[in-house]
Design a protein around this motif. Sequence first.
Motif, short mmCIF file in Angstrom:
data_model
loop_
_atom_site.label_atom_id
_atom_site.label_comp_id
_atom_site.label_asym_id
_atom_site.label_seq_id
_atom_site.Cartn_x
_atom_site.Cartn_y
_atom_site.Cartn_z
N LYS A 2 0.83 -1.18 0.00
CA LYS A 2 0.00 0.00 0.00
C LYS A 2 0.87 1.25 0.00
O LYS A 2 1.81 1.34 0.77
CB LYS A 2 -0.85 -0.03 1.26
N LYS A 3 0.58 2.19 -0.88
CA LYS A 3 1.36 3.42 -0.93
C LYS A 3 0.91 4.34 0.20
O LYS A 3 -0.26 4.46 0.49
CB LYS A 3 1.17 4.11 -2.27
N ASN A 4 1.88 4.97 0.83
CA ASN A 4 1.61 5.90 1.91
C ASN A 4 0.97 7.16 1.34
O ASN A 4 1.59 7.86 0.56
CB ASN A 4 2.92 6.23 2.63
N PRO A 5 -0.29 7.45 1.72
CA PRO A 5 -0.92 8.65 1.17
C PRO A 5 -0.32 9.91 1.79
O PRO A 5 -0.28 10.06 3.00
CB PRO A 5 -2.39 8.49 1.57
N VAL A 16 11.63 15.08 2.91
CA VAL A 16 11.87 13.64 2.97
C VAL A 16 12.31 13.12 1.61
O VAL A 16 13.26 12.33 1.51
CB VAL A 16 10.62 12.89 3.49
N ASP A 17 11.67 13.57 0.55
CA ASP A 17 12.04 13.14 -0.80
C ASP A 17 13.47 13.56 -1.15
O ASP A 17 14.22 12.80 -1.76
CB ASP A 17 11.07 13.69 -1.84
N CYS A 18 13.85 14.77 -0.77
CA CYS A 18 15.19 15.27 -1.07
C CYS A 18 16.26 14.46 -0.32
O CYS A 18 17.27 14.07 -0.91
CB CYS A 18 15.27 16.74 -0.68
N VAL A 19 16.02 14.17 0.95
CA VAL A 19 16.98 13.37 1.72
C VAL A 19 17.03 11.95 1.17
O VAL A 19 18.11 11.37 1.04
CB VAL A 19 16.64 13.40 3.22
N ALA A 20 15.91 11.39 0.82
CA ALA A 20 15.87 10.03 0.26
C ALA A 20 16.66 9.97 -1.05
O ALA A 20 17.40 9.00 -1.29
CB ALA A 20 14.43 9.59 0.03
N LYS A 21 16.52 10.98 -1.86
CA LYS A 21 17.27 11.03 -3.12
C LYS A 21 18.77 11.08 -2.85
O LYS A 21 19.55 10.38 -3.50
CB LYS A 21 16.83 12.25 -3.94
N PRO A 27 11.84 6.90 0.33
CA PRO A 27 11.49 7.80 1.43
C PRO A 27 10.89 7.08 2.64
O PRO A 27 11.08 7.51 3.78
CB PRO A 27 10.47 8.75 0.81
N LEU A 28 10.20 5.99 2.40
CA LEU A 28 9.58 5.25 3.51
C LEU A 28 10.60 4.51 4.38
O LEU A 28 10.27 4.06 5.47
CB LEU A 28 8.54 4.26 2.97
N LYS A 29 11.83 4.40 3.90
CA LYS A 29 12.88 3.74 4.69
C LYS A 29 13.62 4.70 5.60
O LYS A 29 14.43 4.29 6.42
CB LYS A 29 13.86 3.03 3.76
N LEU A 30 13.35 5.99 5.47
CA LEU A 30 13.98 6.99 6.34
C LEU A 30 13.25 7.06 7.68
O LEU A 30 12.08 6.69 7.77
CB LEU A 30 13.93 8.36 5.67
N PRO A 31 13.93 7.57 8.72
CA PRO A 31 13.24 7.74 10.00
C PRO A 31 12.14 8.79 9.85
O PRO A 31 12.20 9.64 8.95
CB PRO A 31 14.34 8.22 10.95
N PRO A 32 11.14 8.75 10.71
CA PRO A 32 10.06 9.73 10.60
C PRO A 32 10.57 11.15 10.78
O PRO A 32 11.41 11.41 11.65
CB PRO A 32 9.11 9.37 11.74
N LEU A 33 10.08 12.05 9.96
CA LEU A 33 10.48 13.45 10.05
C LEU A 33 10.10 14.04 11.40
O LEU A 33 10.81 14.90 11.93
CB LEU A 33 9.83 14.25 8.91
N TYR A 34 9.02 13.55 11.99
CA TYR A 34 8.56 14.10 13.27
C TYR A 34 9.54 13.85 14.41
O TYR A 34 9.41 14.44 15.47
CB TYR A 34 7.16 13.63 13.64
N ASP A 35 10.56 13.01 14.20
CA ASP A 35 11.61 12.85 15.21
C ASP A 35 12.51 14.09 15.26
O ASP A 35 13.23 14.30 16.23
CB ASP A 35 12.48 11.62 14.92
N SER A 36 12.48 14.90 14.19
CA SER A 36 13.32 16.10 14.10
C SER A 36 12.55 17.40 14.18
O SER A 36 13.04 18.40 14.69
CB SER A 36 14.09 16.09 12.78
N VAL A 37 11.34 17.41 13.63
CA VAL A 37 10.54 18.63 13.55
C VAL A 37 9.07 18.22 13.42
O VAL A 37 8.77 17.12 12.96
CB VAL A 37 10.99 19.50 12.35
#
Length: 89
Positions: A2-5, A16-21, A27-37
């Motif tokens: 299922k794609k993350n909406p 998130v897309d920029c860091v994943a690139k 992008p779904l393999k990165l830690p949640p952004l809410y851990d930082s902001v």
Amino acid sequence: MKKNPRNEDNISSKIVDCVAKREQTDPLKLPPLYDSVDPDALDDLFASGFQTGTDRSGRVEFQYNGYTVVVEFGNDPELTVKEQSELAE
């Protein structure tokens, strides 16, 4: 799978897309952004000026997944993502 909406146009998704690139990963393999902001607050900050038609300017800087993320905004948000070693240059 299922794609993350998510809204691809909001600033938090762009971060998130920029860091994943840069990490060459999904992008779904990165830690949640809410851990930082708080991504909702960040999105609201940038969206509110566009929705109300008011002029805003400012800068938000934080660490995410080993990168320094800088978002500067005026008419359009400008996103910069740099590793610590790049900041010394």
